[in-house]
Design a protein around this motif. Structure first.
Motif, PDB file in Angstrom:
ATOM      1  N   PRO A  39      -3.395   5.179 -16.557  1.00 50.51           N
ATOM      2  CA  PRO A  39      -3.590   5.785 -16.309  1.00 50.51           C
ATOM      3  C   PRO A  39      -5.327   5.324 -15.968  1.00 50.51           C
ATOM      4  N   GLY A  40      -5.671   5.787 -14.425  1.00 52.84           N
ATOM      5  CA  GLY A  40      -7.037   4.727 -14.434  1.00 52.84           C
ATOM      6  C   GLY A  40      -7.431   3.721 -14.258  1.00 52.84           C
ATOM      7  N   ALA A  41      -6.361   2.168 -14.374  1.00 50.19           N
ATOM      8  CA  ALA A  41      -5.922   1.122 -14.504  1.00 50.19           C
ATOM      9  C   ALA A  41      -6.028   0.295 -13.303  1.00 50.19           C
ATOM     10  N   PHE A  42      -6.608   0.976 -12.095  1.00 50.22           N
ATOM     11  CA  PHE A  42      -6.224   0.326 -11.184  1.00 50.22           C
ATOM     12  C   PHE A  42      -6.815   0.714 -10.304  1.00 50.22           C
ATOM     13  N   ASP A  43      -7.904  -0.414  -8.965  1.00 47.91           N
ATOM     14  CA  ASP A  43      -8.680  -0.291  -8.318  1.00 47.91           C
ATOM     15  C   ASP A  43      -8.155  -0.148  -7.069  1.00 47.91           C
ATOM     16  N   ALA A  44      -7.187  -0.850  -6.911  1.00 48.89           N
ATOM     17  CA  ALA A  44      -6.153  -0.312  -5.528  1.00 48.89           C
ATOM     18  C   ALA A  44      -4.782  -0.657  -6.299  1.00 48.89           C
ATOM     19  N   ILE A  45      -2.828  -0.155  -5.269  1.00 45.61           N
ATOM     20  CA  ILE A  45      -2.126  -0.285  -5.644  1.00 45.61           C
ATOM     21  C   ILE A  45      -1.400  -0.817  -4.574  1.00 45.61           C
ATOM     22  N   LEU A  46      -0.895  -1.369  -4.582  1.00 45.74           N
ATOM     23  CA  LEU A  46      -0.076  -2.252  -3.213  1.00 45.74           C
ATOM     24  C   LEU A  46       1.473  -1.923  -3.581  1.00 45.74           C
ATOM     25  N   LEU A  47       2.129  -1.311  -2.547  1.00 45.88           N
ATOM     26  CA  LEU A  47       3.366  -0.653  -2.500  1.00 45.88           C
ATOM     27  C   LEU A  47       4.806  -1.657  -2.035  1.00 45.88           C
ATOM     28  N   ASP A  48       5.274  -2.259  -2.204  1.00 46.63           N
ATOM     29  CA  ASP A  48       6.186  -2.831  -1.302  1.00 46.63           C
ATOM     30  C   ASP A  48       6.931  -3.091  -1.911  1.00 46.63           C
ATOM     31  N   VAL A  49       8.130  -1.900  -1.712  1.00 42.07           N
ATOM     32  CA  VAL A  49       9.103  -2.455  -2.473  1.00 42.07           C
ATOM     33  C   VAL A  49      10.965  -2.098  -2.306  1.00 42.07           C
ATOM     34  N   ASP A  50      10.721  -0.954  -0.700  1.00 43.16           N
ATOM     35  CA  ASP A  50      12.007  -1.351   0.272  1.00 43.16           C
ATOM     36  C   ASP A  50      11.030  -1.922   1.229  1.00 43.16           C
ATOM     37  N   ASN A  51      11.762  -0.830   2.287  1.00 41.65           N
ATOM     38  CA  ASN A  51      11.256  -1.181   3.468  1.00 41.65           C
ATOM     39  C   ASN A  51      10.828  -0.340   4.743  1.00 41.65           C
ATOM     40  N   GLY A  52      10.058   0.812   3.944  1.00 43.69           N
ATOM     41  CA  GLY A  52       9.302   2.315   4.207  1.00 43.69           C
ATOM     42  C   GLY A  52       9.776   3.434   2.643  1.00 43.69           C
ATOM     43  N   PRO A  53       9.207   4.232   3.115  1.00 41.17           N
ATOM     44  CA  PRO A  53       9.531   5.926   1.537  1.00 41.17           C
ATOM     45  C   PRO A  53      10.371   5.928   1.469  1.00 41.17           C
ATOM     46  N   GLY A  54      11.710   5.290   1.346  1.00 43.96           N
ATOM     47  CA  GLY A  54      12.819   5.423   0.951  1.00 43.96           C
ATOM     48  C   GLY A  54      13.800   4.327   0.109  1.00 43.96           C
ATOM     49  N   GLY A  55      14.502   4.795  -0.822  1.00 39.12           N
ATOM     50  CA  GLY A  55      15.239   4.120  -1.612  1.00 39.12           C
ATOM     51  C   GLY A  55      16.140   3.192  -1.255  1.00 39.12           C
ATOM     52  N   LEU A  56      15.774   2.196  -0.810  1.00 43.00           N
ATOM     53  CA  LEU A  56      16.284   1.242  -0.377  1.00 43.00           C
ATOM     54  C   LEU A  56      16.869   0.314  -1.487  1.00 43.00           C
ATOM     55  N   SER A  57      16.460  -0.488  -2.341  1.00 41.66           N
ATOM     56  CA  SER A  57      16.848  -1.097  -3.087  1.00 41.66           C
ATOM     57  C   SER A  57      17.345  -0.254  -4.176  1.00 41.66           C
ATOM     58  N   ARG A  58      17.043   0.441  -4.819  1.00 42.58           N
ATOM     59  CA  ARG A  58      17.325   1.709  -5.622  1.00 42.58           C
ATOM     60  C   ARG A  58      17.115   2.770  -5.280  1.00 42.58           C
ATOM     61  N   LYS A  59      18.412   3.929  -5.666  1.00 47.70           N
ATOM     62  CA  LYS A  59      18.257   5.463  -5.234  1.00 47.70           C
ATOM     63  C   LYS A  59      16.866   5.714  -6.021  1.00 47.70           C
ATOM     64  N   ALA A  60      17.041   5.198  -7.274  1.00 41.64           N
ATOM     65  CA  ALA A  60      15.451   6.127  -7.635  1.00 41.64           C
ATOM     66  C   ALA A  60      14.507   6.058  -7.150  1.00 41.64           C
ATOM     67  N   ASN A  61      14.011   4.558  -6.744  1.00 41.65           N
ATOM     68  CA  ASN A  61      12.921   4.521  -6.000  1.00 41.65           C
ATOM     69  C   ASN A  61      12.684   5.697  -4.897  1.00 41.65           C
ATOM     70  N   ASN A  62      13.356   6.525  -4.175  1.00 44.41           N
ATOM     71  CA  ASN A  62      13.311   7.442  -3.661  1.00 44.41           C
ATOM     72  C   ASN A  62      11.791   8.347  -4.565  1.00 44.41           C
ATOM     73  N   ALA A  63      12.024   8.207  -5.838  1.00 39.95           N
ATOM     74  CA  ALA A  63      10.916   9.023  -6.840  1.00 39.95           C
ATOM     75  C   ALA A  63       9.499   8.857  -6.360  1.00 39.95           C
ATOM     76  N   LEU A  64       9.833   7.645  -6.347  1.00 39.38           N
ATOM     77  CA  LEU A  64       7.929   6.433  -5.939  1.00 39.38           C
ATOM     78  C   LEU A  64       7.125   7.071  -4.777  1.00 39.38           C
ATOM     79  N   TYR A  65       8.021   7.912  -4.095  1.00 41.43           N
ATOM     80  CA  TYR A  65       7.736   8.729  -2.611  1.00 41.43           C
ATOM     81  C   TYR A  65       6.937   9.999  -2.171  1.00 41.43           C
ATOM     82  N   GLY A  66       7.851  10.365  -3.453  1.00 43.27           N
ATOM     83  CA  GLY A  66       8.194  12.206  -3.675  1.00 43.27           C
ATOM     84  C   GLY A  66       6.306  12.641  -4.109  1.00 43.27           C
ATOM     85  N   LYS A  67       6.357  14.007  -4.125  1.00 41.39           N
ATOM     86  CA  LYS A  67       5.255  15.055  -4.922  1.00 41.39           C
ATOM     87  C   LYS A  67       5.069  14.071  -5.966  1.00 41.39           C
ATOM     88  N   ALA A  68       5.736  13.722  -7.079  1.00 39.48           N
ATOM     89  CA  ALA A  68       5.815  13.648  -8.258  1.00 39.48           C
ATOM     90  C   ALA A  68       5.011  11.913  -8.228  1.00 39.48           C
TER      91      ALA A  68
END
Ligand SMILES: C[S@@+](CC[C@H](N)C(=O)[O-])C[C@H]1O[C@@H](n2cnc3c(N)ncnc32)[C@H](O)[C@@H]1O
Length: 225
Positions: free
Chosen positions: A134-163
């Motif tokens: 918590p509070g650790a980063f000044d910037a977070i750069l996210l590129d783990v799929d080809n967009g906001p949807g779980g391509l590498s793994r279904k569980a990645n969907n959770a990264l793009y939802g409200k939580a």
């Protein structure tokens, strides 16, 4: 035409797809279940992800940046180039095989960024790193799929939802930047970023630097307080 050669393959941990590393001549491709995740000939937008995110925080003292995931190391290398000497980059990569490829056949593509003393590698889910810091980063750069949807793994969907968005918000320092790469626009995701307390700018960036080729999307989401 030189044929593609399979160099190695590994399953993405925690129920993900099959990651394959291919090469033909000097060109490399990482694919998941046959879909290209990253190609070494095209990294203008992956560089831009780091450029745009670091613009807003490079003047901070000892900035800390989280990059998820590693891929071929282009975003990591661009972040290192933009940050001051006291900056630190944590790279979260879920696949130990990808880390090994970046220490082996892919190492020269982005100039061996894993050997930079300002880099810390975490071989785990970026979602877990967000939760634990918590509070650790000044910037977070996210590129783990080809967009906001779980391509590498279904569980990645959770990264793009409200939580998931709330998790990124909590892992940022006030005024910090959450930057997300995507192959295409996604108005619903941009809307969720806004609802999550971010002020959002959508930037169209060239897939290849200096070319007239296609465009990808980078969202720059700023945590205002
Ligand atoms: C599109 S590539 C990243 C390309 C990178 N920006 C570059 O410049 O080369 C996506 C990477 O994210 C990794 N990955 C997928 N899901 C992940 C997760 N939940 N946490 C961390 N890394 C993940 C994949 O193994 C892959 O290495």
């Amino acid at each position: 035409m030189i044929p593609w050669k399979l160099l190695d393959k590994a399953r993405v941990p925690d129920g993900g797809g099959e990651l394959c590393l291919h090469c033909r001549g000097q060109e490399f491709s990482i694919r998941v279940d046959g879909v290209e995740l990253m190609n070494s000939r095209s990294h203008g937008s992956e560089d831009a992800l780091a450029d745009l995110a670091c613009q807003g925080i490079a003047n901070r003292p000892a900035p800390r940046v989280l990059v998820g995931g590693l891929g071929m190391g282009f975003t990591l290398a661009a972040a290192l180039a933009r940050l001051p000497p006291d900056g630190l980059v944590v790279v979260a990569e879920i696949s130990p095989a990808v880390v090994a490829w970046n220490r082996g056949p892919l190492a020269e593509l982005a100039g061996r960024p894993l050997e930079n003393p300002r880099v810390r590698v975490r071989e785990e889910d970026v979602g877990r790193v967000l939760l634990e810091n918590p509070g650790a980063f000044d910037a977070i750069l996210l590129d783990v799929d080809n967009g906001p949807g779980g391509l590498s793994r279904k569980a990645n969907n959770a990264l793009y939802g409200k939580a998931g968005i709330a998790r990124a918000f909590s892992a940022l320092s006030p005024g910090g930047v959450f930057a997300i790469w995507s192959a295409a626009p996604d108005p619903a995701f941009a809307g969720r970023l806004g609802q999550g307390g971010f002020s959002v700018r959508e930037v169209r960036v060239r897939a290849r630097s200096g070319s007239k080729g296609g465009r990808h999307v980078v969202w720059i989401a700023k945590r205002e307080k």
